[in-house]
Design an enzyme around this catalytic site. Structure first.
Site, PDB file in Angstrom:
ATOM      1  N   TRP A  29       0.868  -1.197   0.000  1.00 28.50           N
ATOM      2  CA  TRP A  29       0.000   0.000   0.000  1.00 28.50           C
ATOM      3  C   TRP A  29       0.893   1.232   0.000  1.00 28.50           C
ATOM      4  O   TRP A  29       1.901   1.265   0.718  1.00 28.50           O
ATOM      5  CB  TRP A  29      -0.893   0.021   1.251  1.00 28.50           C
ATOM      6  CG  TRP A  29      -2.264  -0.541   1.020  1.00 28.50           C
ATOM      7  CD1 TRP A  29      -2.587  -1.858   0.893  1.00 28.50           C
ATOM      8  CD2 TRP A  29      -3.491   0.203   0.897  1.00 28.50           C
ATOM      9  NE1 TRP A  29      -3.935  -1.997   0.702  1.00 28.50           N
ATOM     10  CE2 TRP A  29      -4.518  -0.745   0.700  1.00 28.50           C
ATOM     11  CE3 TRP A  29      -3.823   1.549   0.936  1.00 28.50           C
ATOM     12  CZ2 TRP A  29      -5.850  -0.380   0.543  1.00 28.50           C
ATOM     13  CZ3 TRP A  29      -5.150   1.921   0.782  1.00 28.50           C
ATOM     14  CH2 TRP A  29      -6.154   0.959   0.579  1.00 28.50           C
ATOM     15  N   PHE A  64      -1.114  -3.866   7.620  1.00 29.37           N
ATOM     16  CA  PHE A  64      -1.673  -4.813   8.597  1.00 29.37           C
ATOM     17  C   PHE A  64      -0.919  -6.141   8.558  1.00 29.37           C
ATOM     18  O   PHE A  64      -0.794  -6.821   9.581  1.00 29.37           O
ATOM     19  CB  PHE A  64      -3.166  -5.040   8.313  1.00 29.37           C
ATOM     20  CG  PHE A  64      -3.846  -5.864   9.362  1.00 29.37           C
ATOM     21  CD1 PHE A  64      -4.222  -5.307  10.571  1.00 29.37           C
ATOM     22  CD2 PHE A  64      -4.107  -7.218   9.144  1.00 29.37           C
ATOM     23  CE1 PHE A  64      -4.835  -6.071  11.556  1.00 29.37           C
ATOM     24  CE2 PHE A  64      -4.718  -7.987  10.112  1.00 29.37           C
ATOM     25  CZ  PHE A  64      -5.086  -7.416  11.329  1.00 29.37           C
ATOM     26  N   VAL A  89       0.671   4.310   6.488  1.00 32.73           N
ATOM     27  CA  VAL A  89      -0.788   4.391   6.660  1.00 32.73           C
ATOM     28  C   VAL A  89      -1.156   5.871   6.685  1.00 32.73           C
ATOM     29  O   VAL A  89      -0.578   6.654   7.449  1.00 32.73           O
ATOM     30  CB  VAL A  89      -1.247   3.705   7.958  1.00 32.73           C
ATOM     31  CG1 VAL A  89      -2.771   3.522   7.939  1.00 32.73           C
ATOM     32  CG2 VAL A  89      -0.584   2.354   8.140  1.00 32.73           C
ATOM     33  N   THR A  94      -8.321   6.356   5.141  1.00 30.40           N
ATOM     34  CA  THR A  94      -8.859   5.137   5.734  1.00 30.40           C
ATOM     35  C   THR A  94      -9.443   5.359   7.119  1.00 30.40           C
ATOM     36  O   THR A  94      -8.826   6.010   7.961  1.00 30.40           O
ATOM     37  CB  THR A  94      -7.770   4.039   5.820  1.00 30.40           C
ATOM     38  OG1 THR A  94      -8.303   2.937   6.551  1.00 30.40           O
ATOM     39  CG2 THR A  94      -6.504   4.530   6.480  1.00 30.40           C
ATOM     40  N   HIS A  96      -9.769   2.858   8.813  1.00 33.99           N
ATOM     41  CA  HIS A  96      -9.066   1.774   9.506  1.00 33.99           C
ATOM     42  C   HIS A  96      -7.810   2.273  10.211  1.00 33.99           C
ATOM     43  O   HIS A  96      -7.153   1.510  10.900  1.00 33.99           O
ATOM     44  CB  HIS A  96      -8.594   0.696   8.517  1.00 33.99           C
ATOM     45  CG  HIS A  96      -9.665   0.020   7.745  1.00 33.99           C
ATOM     46  ND1 HIS A  96     -10.980   0.057   8.082  1.00 33.99           N
ATOM     47  CD2 HIS A  96      -9.593  -0.771   6.648  1.00 33.99           C
ATOM     48  CE1 HIS A  96     -11.687  -0.646   7.217  1.00 33.99           C
ATOM     49  NE2 HIS A  96     -10.862  -1.156   6.331  1.00 33.99           N
TER      50      HIS A  96
HETATM   51  C1  DLZ Z   1      -7.393  -1.428   3.812  1.00 33.34           C
HETATM   52  C2  DLZ Z   1      -6.257  -0.465   3.934  1.00 33.34           C
HETATM   53  C3  DLZ Z   1      -6.496   0.908   3.945  1.00 33.34           C
HETATM   54  C4  DLZ Z   1      -7.872   1.452   3.850  1.00 33.34           C
HETATM   55  N1  DLZ Z   1      -5.491   1.792   4.040  1.00 33.34           N
HETATM   56  C5  DLZ Z   1      -4.204   1.344   4.125  1.00 33.34           C
HETATM   57  C6  DLZ Z   1      -3.119   2.261   4.225  1.00 33.34           C
HETATM   58  O1  DLZ Z   1      -3.258   3.489   4.224  1.00 33.34           O
HETATM   59  N2  DLZ Z   1      -1.863   1.731   4.309  1.00 33.34           N
HETATM   60  C7  DLZ Z   1      -1.619   0.373   4.313  1.00 33.34           C
HETATM   61  O2  DLZ Z   1      -0.457  -0.028   4.397  1.00 33.34           O
HETATM   62  N3  DLZ Z   1      -2.643  -0.494   4.213  1.00 33.34           N
HETATM   63  C8  DLZ Z   1      -3.917  -0.058   4.109  1.00 33.34           C
HETATM   64  N4  DLZ Z   1      -4.961  -0.929   3.997  1.00 33.34           N
HETATM   65  C9  DLZ Z   1      -4.650  -2.370   3.834  1.00 33.34           C
HETATM   66  C10 DLZ Z   1      -4.470  -3.115   5.166  1.00 33.34           C
HETATM   67  O3  DLZ Z   1      -3.199  -2.829   5.725  1.00 33.34           O
HETATM   68  C11 DLZ Z   1      -4.554  -4.651   4.908  1.00 33.34           C
HETATM   69  O4  DLZ Z   1      -3.689  -4.996   3.868  1.00 33.34           O
HETATM   70  C12 DLZ Z   1      -5.970  -5.096   4.545  1.00 33.34           C
HETATM   71  O5  DLZ Z   1      -6.898  -4.659   5.517  1.00 33.34           O
HETATM   72  C13 DLZ Z   1      -6.031  -6.632   4.416  1.00 33.34           C
HETATM   73  O6  DLZ Z   1      -5.734  -7.249   5.670  1.00 33.34           O
END
Ligand code: DLZ
Length: 164
Positions: A29, A64, A89, A94, A96
């Site tokens: 990501w 994650f 992140v 997000t 999340h």
């Molecule tokens: C789902 C998600 C979101 C919305 N944003 C990020 C982010 O900004 N940076 C990142 O590294 N990963 C993000 N993810 C993905 C989650 O880390 C993870 O890969 C998924 O929820 C699947 O478990």
């Protein structure tokens, strides 16, 4: 408050990395950012004499998964002296955000304690993309550089204490 440049460090306090073996787990990501962080870590490890063959780079889908990636590395490659977790992140993108940041910080801590090896938290947790760029080779340095230095220092501390 003066912001510290993440890449400001005293080179005389960095132990040699000769013979050290280091895993780097990188989230896909925000790949442009995480690639820059990983490159900062690799360049710094080279600078302190870690051999290219002693750096093991793997990718995971998102931040994650950094915990699982670090755990898989340490379980399957016991020769590694440390693992650096690299991710980014971004809050604006997000809901999340808090869950992911909390899970990764706890997860990497648990992984370090479980495997009794340093596991470094090189996760950018920013409000926006620009702040991430500033910390991935921009005006606030490169958090990957800091991660590499931290790994070398923590390995050295472990070796010193274990040989006493
Ligand atoms: C789902 C998600 C979101 C919305 N944003 C990020 C982010 O900004 N940076 C990142 O590294 N990963 C993000 N993810 C993905 C989650 O880390 C993870 O890969 C998924 O929820 C699947 O478990």
């Amino acid at each position: 408050m003066k912001k510290q440049n993440l890449s400001d460090y005293d080179p005389s306090l960095v132990p040699s990395g000769k013979g050290r073996r280091i895993g780097i787990v990188v989230a896909e990501w925000n790949r442009e950012i995480t690639d820059a962080l990983a490159q900062g870590a690799i360049d710094t490890l080279h600078k302190y004499d870690v051999d290219d063959k002693d750096i093991l780079l793997v990718h995971v889908p998102g931040s994650f998964e950094l915990t699982t990636g670090a755990d898989l590395l340490l379980r399957n490659k016991p020769e590694l002296d440390a693992v650096i977790g690299v991710g980014c992140v971004i809050q604006g993108e997000t809901r999340h955000f808090d869950f992911i940041c909390e899970a990764v910080s706890q997860g990497l801590t648990n992984c370090a304690l479980k495997h009794e090896k340093p596991v470094v938290f090189s996760l950018l947790t920013t409000n926006n993309y620009e702040q991430a760029q500033d910390r991935a080779g921009g005006k606030h340095g490169n958090k990957g550089v800091e991660g590499a230095i931290t790994a070398l220092k923590m390995i050295d501390l472990q070796k010193q204490l274990e040989t006493k």
